[in-house]
Motif scaffolding. Structure first.
Motif, PDB file in Angstrom:
ATOM      1  N   GLN A  39     -49.908  47.301   4.043  1.00 55.88           N
ATOM      2  CA  GLN A  39     -48.512  46.930   4.290  1.00 55.88           C
ATOM      3  C   GLN A  39     -47.631  48.162   4.420  1.00 55.88           C
ATOM      4  N   LYS A  40     -48.093  49.292   3.892  1.00 56.48           N
ATOM      5  CA  LYS A  40     -47.357  50.549   3.994  1.00 56.48           C
ATOM      6  C   LYS A  40     -47.983  51.477   5.029  1.00 56.48           C
ATOM      7  N   SER A  58     -45.682  51.124  -4.869  1.00 55.60           N
ATOM      8  CA  SER A  58     -45.047  52.346  -4.384  1.00 55.60           C
ATOM      9  C   SER A  58     -46.132  53.403  -4.224  1.00 55.60           C
TER      10      SER A  58
END
Length: 286
Positions: A124-125, A145
């Motif tokens: 997703q990142k 993160s």
């Protein structure tokens, strides 16, 4: 039918029970839920509600239970703002899942995440290799993160020692064919300027659905007729091209003349103009 004191006691007992059950199940319960987890959560809440208010339908006791839940949540938020210990207890702490490109399996098991679920969060990142990650933390609210290793991070203007202008919030100066005077004043423009810019684009105010002035003072518009091609507003690019042509002309003139004094003047001004172009280039490119 339970009495009022019993309703109050039941509310706090089941609130505590649901809280500790969710803590045991882990952060995944407040992140992305599967169909089973979604149905299970709704069912658990419904059972708790029935157990608090009793199987008999009593509107006022049900309202009291909802009010108690809401008040307890409000008090928890209030205490969390004033106590880090209480905040860490109720909201939890971040959990390191990747360090120096290596997955910390014990922490992954502690949060009840599989490697497939971790890979999905990384994708997703736009991260597809665990080895590229310097540090990744599962936040208390269930999102991931991640910090890439330095060699894998995209270049920024700072890395190249480039100066870039600060961007400001665009001001919407036209909406549904009407001028918004407050926004126009904030952008430092006037109605006369706005109408002049619309004329350059071959538009009238009534044709414009939305118009915005960016941090460079340029007008961009969206019109009702999507088939109509709006000419690009490229004043900055034209100015940059003109400056570059002028600088090149000065250098040519320095070679074309035989006068030493004129040569020095042309070269000096060509150098000054080149320095000016380098300073203005970040603002004029676009």
């Amino acid at each position: 039918m339970p009495s009022w004191p019993e309703t109050i006691v039941r509310s706090f007992v089941f609130l505590g029970l649901l809280f500790f059950m969710t803590k045991i199940l882990g952060k995944k319960q407040i992140s992305e839920l599967s169909f089973f987890e979604y149905v299970s959560g709704i069912t658990t809440g419904s059972i708790a509600g029935e157990a608090i208010a009793g199987l008999e339908k009593n509107m006022f006791q049900g309202m009291a239970a909802i009010a108690i839940f809401s008040f307890a949540t409000l008090m928890a938020d209030f205490l969390a703002l004033r106590s880090k210990t209480f905040r860490d207890f109720t909201e939890g702490k971040g959990t390191v899942l990747i360090k120096d490109g290596k997955v910390l399996e014990e922490n992954l098991k502690k949060e009840k995440y599989s490697i497939d679920e971790l890979s999905a969060l990384l994708r997703q990142k736009d991260i597809y290799r665990v080895a590229d990650v310097e540090f990744a933390v599962l936040e208390p609210r269930g999102n991931l993160s991640a910090l890439l290793k330095k060699e894998n991070r995209p270049l920024t203007p700072k890395d190249l020692n480039m100066k870039v202008p600060n961007e400001k919030e665009p001001q919407t100066v036209i909406m549904d064919g009407c001028i918004l005077d407050d926004s126009l004043r904030c952008s430092g423009k006037s109605r006369g300027w706005l109408r002049t810019e619309l004329e350059k684009l071959g538009l009238t105010l009534e044709n414009v659905f939305i118009g915005q002035v960016d941090s460079y003072g340029e007008l961009t518009v969206d019109i009702y007729d999507d088939k109509f091609e709006i000419p690009s507003n490229n004043q900055r690019q034209l100015l940059l091209a003109t400056l570059k042509k002028t600088q090149a002309d000065l250098e040519i003139f320095s070679f074309a003349t035989g006068d030493e004094k004129s040569i020095d003047t042309y070269k000096k001004n060509a150098k000054l103009l080149q320095e000016t172009i380098e300073k203005l280039a970040p603002y004029l490119k676009g």
